[in-house]
Write a protein that holds these residues in place. Structure first.
Motif, mmCIF file in Angstrom:
data_model
loop_
_atom_site.group_PDB
_atom_site.id
_atom_site.type_symbol
_atom_site.label_atom_id
_atom_site.label_comp_id
_atom_site.label_asym_id
_atom_site.label_seq_id
_atom_site.Cartn_x
_atom_site.Cartn_y
_atom_site.Cartn_z
ATOM 1 N N PHE A 255 52.395 50.241 34.642
ATOM 2 C CA PHE A 255 52.324 49.280 35.727
ATOM 3 C C PHE A 255 52.195 49.943 37.093
ATOM 4 N N GLN A 256 52.546 51.238 37.197
ATOM 5 C CA GLN A 256 52.530 51.868 38.518
ATOM 6 C C GLN A 256 51.136 52.210 39.003
ATOM 7 N N THR A 257 50.119 51.994 38.186
ATOM 8 C CA THR A 257 48.749 52.206 38.643
ATOM 9 C C THR A 257 48.193 50.890 39.178
ATOM 10 N N LEU A 258 47.193 50.967 40.045
ATOM 11 C CA LEU A 258 46.673 49.758 40.681
ATOM 12 C C LEU A 258 45.831 48.914 39.735
ATOM 13 N N ILE A 259 44.995 49.556 38.905
ATOM 14 C CA ILE A 259 44.113 48.823 38.006
ATOM 15 C C ILE A 259 44.630 48.921 36.569
ATOM 16 N N THR A 260 44.890 47.772 35.972
ATOM 17 C CA THR A 260 45.366 47.698 34.592
ATOM 18 C C THR A 260 44.531 46.662 33.843
ATOM 19 N N ILE A 261 44.847 46.476 32.576
ATOM 20 C CA ILE A 261 44.097 45.503 31.786
ATOM 21 C C ILE A 261 44.361 44.076 32.250
ATOM 22 N N TYR A 262 45.446 43.889 33.033
ATOM 23 C CA TYR A 262 45.761 42.558 33.551
ATOM 24 C C TYR A 262 44.811 42.146 34.683
ATOM 25 N N ASN A 263 44.523 43.069 35.607
ATOM 26 C CA ASN A 263 43.773 42.685 36.809
ATOM 27 C C ASN A 263 42.379 43.288 36.898
ATOM 28 N N VAL A 264 41.951 44.022 35.874
ATOM 29 C CA VAL A 264 40.653 44.701 35.945
ATOM 30 C C VAL A 264 39.488 43.715 35.997
ATOM 31 N N LYS A 265 39.627 42.565 35.326
ATOM 32 C CA LYS A 265 38.534 41.597 35.271
ATOM 33 C C LYS A 265 38.263 41.006 36.658
ATOM 34 N N GLU A 266 39.331 40.583 37.361
ATOM 35 C CA GLU A 266 39.144 40.021 38.707
ATOM 36 C C GLU A 266 38.557 41.056 39.661
ATOM 37 N N PHE A 267 39.009 42.315 39.507
ATOM 38 C CA PHE A 267 38.540 43.335 40.431
ATOM 39 C C PHE A 267 37.068 43.669 40.207
ATOM 40 N N LEU A 268 36.681 43.937 38.954
ATOM 41 C CA LEU A 268 35.313 44.374 38.685
ATOM 42 C C LEU A 268 34.309 43.216 38.696
ATOM 43 N N GLU A 269 34.717 42.034 38.253
ATOM 44 C CA GLU A 269 33.770 40.919 38.195
ATOM 45 C C GLU A 269 33.691 40.136 39.504
ATOM 46 N N ASP A 270 34.840 39.909 40.157
ATOM 47 C CA ASP A 270 34.867 39.064 41.342
ATOM 48 C C ASP A 270 35.100 39.839 42.636
ATOM 49 N N GLY A 271 35.404 41.146 42.517
ATOM 50 C CA GLY A 271 35.655 41.923 43.726
ATOM 51 C C GLY A 271 36.928 41.510 44.431
ATOM 52 N N ILE A 272 37.967 41.152 43.677
ATOM 53 C CA ILE A 272 39.250 40.734 44.245
ATOM 54 C C ILE A 272 40.367 41.515 43.556
ATOM 55 N N PHE A 273 41.219 42.175 44.356
ATOM 56 C CA PHE A 273 42.354 42.906 43.800
ATOM 57 C C PHE A 273 43.581 41.999 43.790
ATOM 58 N N VAL A 274 44.141 41.769 42.599
ATOM 59 C CA VAL A 274 45.383 41.017 42.440
ATOM 60 C C VAL A 274 46.400 41.965 41.817
ATOM 61 N N PRO A 275 47.575 42.145 42.424
ATOM 62 C CA PRO A 275 48.562 43.079 41.865
ATOM 63 C C PRO A 275 48.874 42.769 40.402
ATOM 64 N N THR A 276 49.147 43.817 39.635
ATOM 65 C CA THR A 276 49.388 43.659 38.200
ATOM 66 C C THR A 276 50.553 42.734 37.913
ATOM 67 N N ASP A 277 51.650 42.851 38.663
ATOM 68 C CA ASP A 277 52.814 42.014 38.382
ATOM 69 C C ASP A 277 52.504 40.540 38.588
ATOM 70 N N VAL A 278 51.638 40.232 39.557
ATOM 71 C CA VAL A 278 51.250 38.840 39.795
ATOM 72 C C VAL A 278 50.412 38.315 38.632
ATOM 73 N N LYS A 279 49.424 39.111 38.188
ATOM 74 C CA LYS A 279 48.574 38.682 37.081
ATOM 75 C C LYS A 279 49.361 38.567 35.782
ATOM 76 N N ALA A 280 50.315 39.477 35.575
ATOM 77 C CA ALA A 280 51.102 39.443 34.346
ATOM 78 C C ALA A 280 51.910 38.151 34.246
ATOM 79 N N LYS A 281 52.410 37.664 35.387
ATOM 80 C CA LYS A 281 53.172 36.414 35.389
ATOM 81 C C LYS A 281 52.261 35.210 35.152
ATOM 82 N N GLN A 282 51.015 35.314 35.613
ATOM 83 C CA GLN A 282 50.080 34.200 35.461
ATOM 84 C C GLN A 282 49.588 34.062 34.021
ATOM 85 N N MET A 283 49.457 35.182 33.319
ATOM 86 C CA MET A 283 48.919 35.155 31.964
ATOM 87 C C MET A 283 49.923 34.540 30.985
#
Length: 409
Positions: A255-283
């Motif tokens: 979790f201490q890295t910026l890009i994980t399997i939780y937020n990689v899709k939003e970052f690479l497809e939509d160009g939006i960085f969402v913190p991993t902890d936020v995405k993990a709670k949403q999933m």
């Protein structure tokens, strides 16, 4: 001395109690006098400039919870600062930060007046927002007695305070619009997913009509085919090996890295960085083992783009899977590459392009190890989300260039 610098100077010297309100002015001891409503050079994230009155009231109540601070400010009819500006503003005013991107000079405003006289009215409370109601009539009577022209309209305006401004009207108590953003983002993702699937189905039908199993357009002449709607890429890797199938991108599971399997899709497809902890709670449900990503913001509408699998468990890869690995987001730790089928970092980053994501204001020490590796360092801002798209585009550009070079070897 501008009002922002004067306020910061008094805050660092712990002399805020020497700032006294007299009518529509703040008197900084015997040094300066500024209008209460004068705009300072500190610009909010929303784009407007905070007034001296707003900043002084905030720093005097910075220990309050944000909700309590908002209620207190409304009770005093004073415009408030936004939550996102709270910490960086306090750090700057108290001297923890020497500068800030939010400070914009020059700003047209009234120049400070030297205050040769001591304050006319003492503070009525700990917030130093004292009323000088007795001082205004006295000054007015003196002016009339001396035969001077009295600007009554100016006197009235000096005692006025705005109850609402553009920012306070847009602020809704006990409401969070993050859910609206998430819902709209999901709708856009679903729309793009349907369009992508429609394009794939059309290409599959075309491929069958032409009697070809693998046909299409790829990166710089790659063979791109579609089998039951899933793209298949043939890549020639160093050493004569050929990996067929969907190319793979590896990300850390930590979790201490910026890009994980939780937020990689939003970052690479939509160009939006969402913190991993936020995405993990949403999933909902368990963490996905594989995520499919595709570049969606290409300027070429006719271009057929390759899909990539993103995984975070290298130990689960088979030998044939390793031939399809084209990129890795590195954590910056040696143990990330334990049990990888390569002899050293030189071989890893010769066959696989590496990316290291960092915040632009992180210390140099955070990237000290990766600077010794052949990886691309990508920086993003902690707060300026509109800059994420450029960072994602840089990843795609370097990845596509790498894939083209590998396919020609």
């Amino acid at each position: 001395m501008d009002p922002l610098s004067a306020l910061r100077d008094y805050a660092i010297r712990e002399e805020l109690d020497k700032i006294v309100r007299v009518n529509g002015e703040f008197r900084f001891g015997n040094e300066y006098t500024f209008p209460c409503s004068v705009k300072t050079a500190y610009r909010s994230k929303q784009g407007s400039y905070y007034t001296l009155e707003t900043l002084l009231f905030y720093i005097q109540n910075a220990k309050l919870k944000h909700t309590d601070y908002i209620q207190s400010a409304l009770a005093h009819s004073i415009p408030t600062i936004t939550f996102v500006d709270r910490k960086p503003l306090l750090d700057y005013l108290t001297g923890k930060l020497s500068s800030s991107d939010s400070i914009v000079f020059p700003l047209p405003q009234s120049q400070p007046l030297l205050n040769p006289n001591p304050p006319l009215a003492p503070s009525l409370d700990g917030n130093n927002f004292a009323s000088a109601a007795t001082a205004a009539p006295a000054a007015e009577d003196a002016a009339v007695g001396n035969g001077a022209d009295v600007d009554y309209l100016a006197l009235i305006r000096a005692g006025e305070r705005p109850l609402k401004d553009r920012e306070s009207l847009l602020q809704c108590r006990n409401r969070d619009f993050y859910g609206v953003l998430v819902a709209s983002t999901r709708r856009e993702e679903e729309r793009q997913r349907m369009e992508s699937q429609s394009r794939k189905d059309g290409l599959v039908a075309k491929s069958r009509l032409m009697g070809a199993d693998e046909r299409g357009m790829g990166y710089g002449g790659d063979e791109l085919g579609y089998d039951s709607g899933m793209p298949k890429v043939k890549m020639h890797l160093k050493g004569g090996k050929i990996g067929e199938g969907v190319p793979i991108i590896l990300v850390p599971s930590a979790f201490q890295t910026l890009i994980t399997i939780y937020n990689v899709k939003e970052f690479l497809e939509d160009g939006i960085f969402v913190p991993t902890d936020v995405k993990a709670k949403q999933m909902k449900g368990p963490k996905p083992e594989c995520v499919t990503v595709q570049k969606k913001f290409s300027t070429d509408r006719n271009r057929v783009m390759t899909a990539y699998e993103v995984r975070d468990k290298p130990s689960a890869l088979k030998p044939d899977d390793w031939d399809r690995v084209v990129a890795v987001f590195v954590l910056g730790k040696e143990w990330q590459f334990k049990d990888w089928p390569f002899k050293d970092h030189v071989e890893i980053f010769n066959k696989i392009i590496g990316f290291f994501m960092r915040f632009e204001d992180d210390s140099v020490e955070s990237a000290k190890t990766v600077k010794q590796w052949n990886v691309k360092i990508i920086s993003i801002s902690k707060n300026k989300r509109h800059q994420d798209r450029a960072a994602a585009l840089e990843v795609w550009d370097r990845l596509e260039e790498f894939v083209r070079s590998r396919s020609h070897n």
